[in-house]
Design an enzyme around this catalytic site. Structure first.
Site, PDB file in Angstrom:
ATOM      1  N   LYS A   1      -2.580  -5.231  -1.063  1.00 18.83           N
ATOM      2  CA  LYS A   1      -2.646  -4.074  -0.159  1.00 18.83           C
ATOM      3  C   LYS A   1      -3.914  -3.275  -0.429  1.00 18.83           C
ATOM      4  CE  LYS A   1       2.397  -3.864   0.302  1.00 18.83           C
ATOM      5  NZ  LYS A   1       3.664  -3.230  -0.054  1.00 18.83           N
TER       6      LYS A   1
ATOM      7  N   GLN B   1       5.814   0.961  -4.422  1.00 19.70           N
ATOM      8  CA  GLN B   1       6.263  -0.426  -4.293  1.00 19.70           C
ATOM      9  C   GLN B   1       7.691  -0.572  -4.817  1.00 19.70           C
ATOM     10  OE1 GLN B   1       4.522  -2.734  -2.659  1.00 19.70           O
ATOM     11  NE2 GLN B   1       6.025  -4.348  -2.982  1.00 19.70           N
TER      12      GLN B   1
ATOM     13  N   ASP C   1       5.509   3.546   4.586  1.00 22.66           N
ATOM     14  CA  ASP C   1       6.516   2.485   4.527  1.00 22.66           C
ATOM     15  C   ASP C   1       7.644   2.718   5.532  1.00 22.66           C
ATOM     16  OD1 ASP C   1       6.074   0.364   2.724  1.00 22.66           O
ATOM     17  OD2 ASP C   1       6.404   1.694   1.008  1.00 22.66           O
TER      18      ASP C   1
HETATM   19  N1  GUN Z   1       8.907  -4.322  -1.486  1.00 27.68           N
HETATM   20  C1  GUN Z   1       9.046  -5.354  -0.627  1.00 27.68           C
HETATM   21  N2  GUN Z   1       8.525  -5.038   0.580  1.00 27.68           N
HETATM   22  C2  GUN Z   1       8.047  -3.782   0.474  1.00 27.68           C
HETATM   23  C3  GUN Z   1       7.381  -2.915   1.383  1.00 27.68           C
HETATM   24  O1  GUN Z   1       7.132  -3.223   2.560  1.00 27.68           O
HETATM   25  N3  GUN Z   1       7.038  -1.703   0.879  1.00 27.68           N
HETATM   26  C4  GUN Z   1       7.304  -1.335  -0.389  1.00 27.68           C
HETATM   27  N4  GUN Z   1       6.940  -0.129  -0.776  1.00 27.68           N
HETATM   28  N5  GUN Z   1       7.927  -2.120  -1.249  1.00 27.68           N
HETATM   29  C5  GUN Z   1       8.290  -3.331  -0.811  1.00 27.68           C
END
Ligand code: GUN
Length: 312
Positions: A58, A102, A125
């Protein structure tokens, strides 16, 4: 019943690239017209190797587009209070447009408290109850990235959603529930299945669009799929066993076994690739299907958040 030709791959890479180009253009405009350069703060707690890879990807995607991002890494002994305190600091910083924590978080950190601590206007998110509520009301604002990416993938691949029978397997906050809401918003007839669904294959076999998001490697087999259906595989599971790879990968078996020998694992989704390809019309591969879209939508959400916070 099988269909004659094997399923065509529904690749996310080219579509993610197209979205990245659009985001780059919007970013350039935002800079020229308003001298704004969006910034993401990504927070990683603990040492889960898969999460570390996702966060690194990311942050790298932001750098590639000339967007700003910062990566905060905290160790697994971090308390809920310490993490909330960091989030409050990020909420208060005017130069931060998006905050991403995350998931999953280490045991001992209260996930709900963390999600609710994020400023809903910086919640790129789309996990905060305010954004979840807006989506459920049919007024989406910041929408979770993977579900939003799935809709883009279907739209840009010419797969009709309106009127389609869509079946989502899995009811997680990250994928199952929000993608069900988005499909409903787009006038699909949506069924949500989960671990307690009775006669699962009976239900999933009705679906024109089948979204597998329950986190069970290779679980969805030919019997679960309507001939010609579009199968969206959201699972990302590490396989280390050569015998299991042999049973899953059909024509790809040799390269998957080499991958296990080389780095100790290969990735498989929640769909059995060889069985699904004998029945489905389209299938998203793992890796390379839905995954690239997640990052593209995070970029788009962050630029959107930068605009919205400034009333642009
Ligand atoms: N863990 C798995 N997918 C995601 C996501 O799209 N965002 C976040 N913050 N954690 C995740």
């Amino acid at each position: 019943m099988k269909q004659s030709a094997p399923a065509r791959a529904l690749n996310g890479g080219p579509i993610a690239e197209e979205i990245r180009r659009e985001v780059a253009e919007e970013t350039a405009r935002l800079w020229q017209e308003h001298q704004v350069k969006p910034c993401l703060a990504a927070v990683l707690v603990g040492d889960d190797p898969a999460s570390a890879v996702y966060v690194r990807n990311k942050v790298r995607a932001f750098a590639e587009l000339g967007l700003r991002s910062e990566h905060q890494a905290l160790d697994s002994s971090t308390t809920t209070e310490q993490l909330v305190s960091l989030i409050r600091t990020l909420n208060a910083r005017d130069d931060v447009d998006g905050i991403l924590v995350q998931l999953p978080l280490p045991q001992g950190i209260d996930e709900a408290t963390i999600i609710e601590a994020v400023d809903p206007l910086k919640d790129v998110d789309g996990f905060h109850p305010v954004n979840v509520g807006l989506l459920a009301m049919g007024r989406p604002r910041l929408v979770p990235c993977t579900p939003a990416g799935i809709i883009e993938l279907l739209d840009r691949s010419g797969i009709a959603i309106e009127g389609a029978k869509a079946c989502v397997i899995g009811r997680s906050q990250i994928v199952g529930r929000p993608v069900s809401q988005l499909l409903l918003q787009r006038d699909a007839t949506v069924t949500i299945c989960h671990s307690r669904t009775v006669d699962l294959a009976e239900v999933t076999r009705q679906a024109d669009i089948l979204v597998a998001a329950m986190g069970k490697p290779g679980f969805i087999k030919g019997e679960h799929i309507k001939p010609g259906a579009t199968v969206v595989d959201v699972g990302i599971n590490r396989i280390t066993d050569v015998a299991q790879a042999r049973s899953l990968f059909g024509s790809e078996t040799d390269e998957r076994i080499k991958a296990i020998e080389r780095r100790g694992y290969t990735l498989v989704g929640d769909v059995h690739p060889a069985e699904a390809d004998a029945v489905a019309g389209r299938r998203t591969p793992v890796p390379g299907g839905v995954g690239p879209l997640t990052v593209a939508m995070l970029l788009r959400n962050t630029v959107g958040s930068a605009r919205r916070r400034r009333g642009l």
